[in-house]
Each structure stands twice: as C-alpha cells, then as structure tokens.
Design an enzyme around this catalytic site. Structure first.
Site, short mmCIF file in Angstrom:
data_model
loop_
_atom_site.label_atom_id
_atom_site.label_comp_id
_atom_site.label_asym_id
_atom_site.label_seq_id
_atom_site.Cartn_x
_atom_site.Cartn_y
_atom_site.Cartn_z
N THR A 237 17.93 -10.65 -16.59
CA THR A 237 17.88 -10.29 -18.02
C THR A 237 18.36 -8.86 -18.09
O THR A 237 18.33 -8.15 -17.09
CB THR A 237 16.39 -10.33 -18.50
OG1 THR A 237 15.90 -11.65 -18.47
CG2 THR A 237 16.20 -9.75 -19.90
N GLY B 184 11.61 -17.79 -23.15
CA GLY B 184 10.86 -16.82 -22.33
C GLY B 184 10.31 -15.69 -23.19
O GLY B 184 10.13 -15.82 -24.40
N ASP B 185 10.05 -14.58 -22.54
CA ASP B 185 9.48 -13.42 -23.23
C ASP B 185 10.52 -12.60 -23.99
O ASP B 185 10.18 -11.90 -24.95
CB ASP B 185 8.76 -12.52 -22.23
CG ASP B 185 9.69 -12.03 -21.11
OD1 ASP B 185 10.62 -12.79 -20.72
OD2 ASP B 185 9.50 -10.91 -20.62
N GLY C 299 8.93 -14.61 -17.50
CA GLY C 299 8.61 -14.50 -18.92
C GLY C 299 7.25 -15.06 -19.27
O GLY C 299 6.55 -14.52 -20.14
N ARG D 266 13.17 -24.26 -23.55
CA ARG D 266 12.21 -23.28 -23.01
C ARG D 266 12.60 -21.88 -23.51
O ARG D 266 13.75 -21.48 -23.45
CB ARG D 266 12.23 -23.32 -21.49
CG ARG D 266 11.30 -22.28 -20.82
CD ARG D 266 12.02 -21.00 -20.47
NE ARG D 266 11.20 -20.07 -19.69
CZ ARG D 266 11.55 -18.83 -19.41
NH1 ARG D 266 12.70 -18.35 -19.82
NH2 ARG D 266 10.76 -18.04 -18.72
N1 ASP Z 1 12.23 -12.67 -18.61
C1 ASP Z 1 13.26 -13.68 -18.60
C2 ASP Z 1 12.70 -14.98 -19.06
O1 ASP Z 1 11.60 -15.31 -18.66
C3 ASP Z 1 13.91 -13.90 -17.30
C4 ASP Z 1 14.06 -12.73 -16.39
O2 ASP Z 1 14.03 -11.58 -16.82
O3 ASP Z 1 14.24 -12.91 -15.20
O4 ASP Z 1 13.38 -15.69 -19.76
#
Ligand code: ASP
Length: 352
Positions: A203, A233-234, A257, A231
């Site tokens: 990310t 994520g955060d 996330g 899905r």
């Molecule tokens: N935080 C991101 C997510 O969960 C992925 C990552 O940063 O590796 O989508």
C-alpha cells in the site's frame, strides 16, 4: 525524542529489548533531520518519488492534500508497484479492486472509495467524493459510475506481470484442484506451497504538512492480493488506514488491514498525540494495542507474537514524525524540506 519523553515512553509501554535498543537510533535520525521543520512529508517505503513530488509542490505553495495525492499518483501509475493502482495484484478472480482514502486537515473533510475497478487513480476519485458529494465513502459499482460521471477513464488494470502472478497463485493453491502449473512426467504433488511465500501485502500511505501548517493525508492500495472479491481493508476507512486532525497531526498505516480495522489505529495514534505523545510514541502504542488485541490463536506464533506485520506513519503539528512496525525490516520515506531519504522504521520485535 528527548530524554524526558523517552523515559516517560519507555515506562508507559512494555517494549521488547529490540524496540528499546532501536530508539536511540531513531532519535538520532530525527535530530539529524532537525526535530522541528516547517514542512514535512512521510510515506511508506515505496514512496520515495511520491514524497519528492509532494515536497516540491508544497515548497511551491501547494496545499498538503493536493501535494500528497500528486505524489501517490506516481505510484498508482507505476506498473512495477504491484500493491497500488495500475498493475496491482488482483482479487481471487483476477480482477484488480482498489481502495483509497484522502483526508484534508484544514476542512476536516474526507473522501474514500473501496473495491473500485478499472480506474487507476482511486485517490483522485476519493478526492472527488470528498469535494463533489455529501458522502465520505463510495464502493464498488457506485464508485465506478461516480468516477465515470466525472470523466475518469476505464482501463484494464491487470498487467502481464500481475496476471502471471495471479495465474501462478491459482495454479499453486491446491494439489487437489484442476489447475496445474507447468510440470513434467515425474512431478508429484503439483501445485503446493507456492502461495505461502508470495508477497501479498502493500500500500502507500503519504502524509504531509504544508507551508501554512496544514496537515493532510492519503492512503491508496490494491489491498490484499487474491482477496475474496469485495474484501475491503483498512486503507479506505477513515480512522483505520488514515486519519488527520489539523490541530494535532495525521497518521496512516500499511500492513494487515484487518488488524487496523478492529483497532482503528490511525485515529488512535492521533488521539495519543493529542494527549502529548510524540508521533513515534503514539505509533508504538498503536503497535502494542494491536498485539494486545490479537487474540485468535491462528494469528499468533507459539511465542505469542502476531504472524502478520503492520506499519504506522505519523506526523504532528510541529513537523515531527514517527514510523513504527510490529516487526523489523522494511523502510519509510521522509522529506523534511531539505532532503529526501529512506529510513528503517522502529519496531516492537526483531524479525527472526
Ligand atoms: N493495508 C492494506 C489492506 O489491508 C494492505 C497492505 O498495506 O499491505 O488492504
């Protein structure tokens, strides 16, 4: 970190020896760069060009939000970064789904998109959500229609390389299904294990403080590779993957996330800073919170550590910064107005 806050911090959180040992190094990095600077830009390790672009814009008088978005657009456009935008690794069906959020300190507005397909700059769509709707978050088909309404062009985001990675993942997922990787007449057990060593996270988070002292941030990602379609994520969730309070500072995250979603880590870091913690102390405390709240045994090693990593990035109103991971390794990028460099994050645990 000065001696007082360092002492206070060390007594306020239970650090491992590794984390404690690393603190002087980080402190010296900060004093090398100067603790108080009028402008600052920080990002995850994949953002050297982004941070450079953002700081150049900030030095020319740009608002921090425009600057950090222009910075991460470079990474979204880059086919070689397989964790963000064009060329990002797809979901389990081979379709790239992007998540992004932006937050503008001076107006305390935010915008975000999740599960957005076919548009390579989700951060720009997130900004459009912020500026041209009464909402904060648009998802899926609605986000795509909204983007098209504003002239964003649809394109296939899968590159040859990301398609090949997905095919490999599919072919190695199980020895029991019908997809087979290239094999010879002598091969047995075809299709095991490959996915366990594949890179599945990544990310970019980028936070900036501009010449007016305003703070803004952006987080943009293709999310977890080979995820269940839909899905989220955060990264597009305000308070989890990104949060800014213009009076206090900003924080963002990369890594698992799901851990940030259940701990609301970014807002937590900003609240810790509001209570007087430095950005680095606040990031350490969020790491510790994640460790405390990871209760499912399947996510823990035998010695009780998370099996995943998370990294936090934070800046405060004074231009101080922090970057802390659960595990050692990785890097972050920092431009303090004078120089643009990569540094090692501080960490809770040394990776074995
Ligand atoms: N935080 C991101 C997510 O969960 C992925 C990552 O940063 O590796 O989508």
């Amino acid at each position: 970190m000065n001696n007082f806050s360092r002492r206070k911090f060390l007594s306020s959180v239970a650090l491992t020896g590794a984390a404690a040992a690393l603190l002087p190094e980080v402190a010296s990095t900060q004093s090398l760069l100067g603790v108080v600077r009028p402008t600052v830009v920080i990002s995850s390790g994949n953002g050297l060009a982004a941070v450079d672009k953002a700081m150049r814009m900030i030095e020319q008088g740009s608002d921090a939000l425009d600057a950090v978005i222009a910075g991460v657009n470079l990474v979204e456009d880059d086919p070689n970064d397989m964790t963000v935008g064009y060329g990002g690794l797809p979901n389990e069906d081979g379709i790239v789904e992007l998540d992004a959020s932006v937050m503008h300190g001076p107006t305390h507005r935010a915008g975000a998109v999740a599960s957005l397909r076919n548009i390579k700059n989700p951060s720009l769509v997130a900004k459009m959500v912020m500026e041209r709707t009464d909402h904060v978050l648009l998802v899926g088909e609605g986000a795509l229609q909204f983007a098209k309404m504003h002239g964003f062009k649809e394109e296939d985001l899968l590159t040859e390389e990301s398609r090949n990675m997905w095919v490999k993942w599919k072919e190695h997922l199980s020895t029991e299904d019908d997809y087979l990787p290239p094999h010879s007449i002598d091969d047995k057990n075809i299709g095991s294990k490959f996915h366990e060593v594949m890179h599945t996270n990544g990310t970019i988070n980028c936070l900036g403080k501009d010449r007016n002292g305003n703070i803004s941030g952006v987080t943009t990602t293709s999310g977890l590779a080979y995820k269940i379609p839909g899905r989220v994520g955060d990264s597009p969730i305000i308070g989890a993957g990104l949060y800014v309070d213009n009076e206090v500072g900003g924080a963002g995250s990369t890594g698992r996330g799901e851990a940030n979603l259940t701990c609301c880590s970014s807002v937590l870091i900003v609240e810790f800073m509001r209570q007087g913690k430095s950005p680095e102390e606040a990031c350490f405390m969020a790491c510790k919170r994640i460790v405390e709240y990871t209760k499912m045994k399947r996510l823990l090693t035998d010695d009780g550590k998370p099996k995943f990593n998370v990294t936090f990035y934070a800046i405060n109103k004074r231009g101080e910064h922090g970057c802390v991971s659960l595990f050692s390794g990785g890097s972050y990028c920092l431009h303090d107005g004078k120089q643009n460099k990569k540094f090692d994050p501080a960490y809770l645990y040394k990776r074995s």
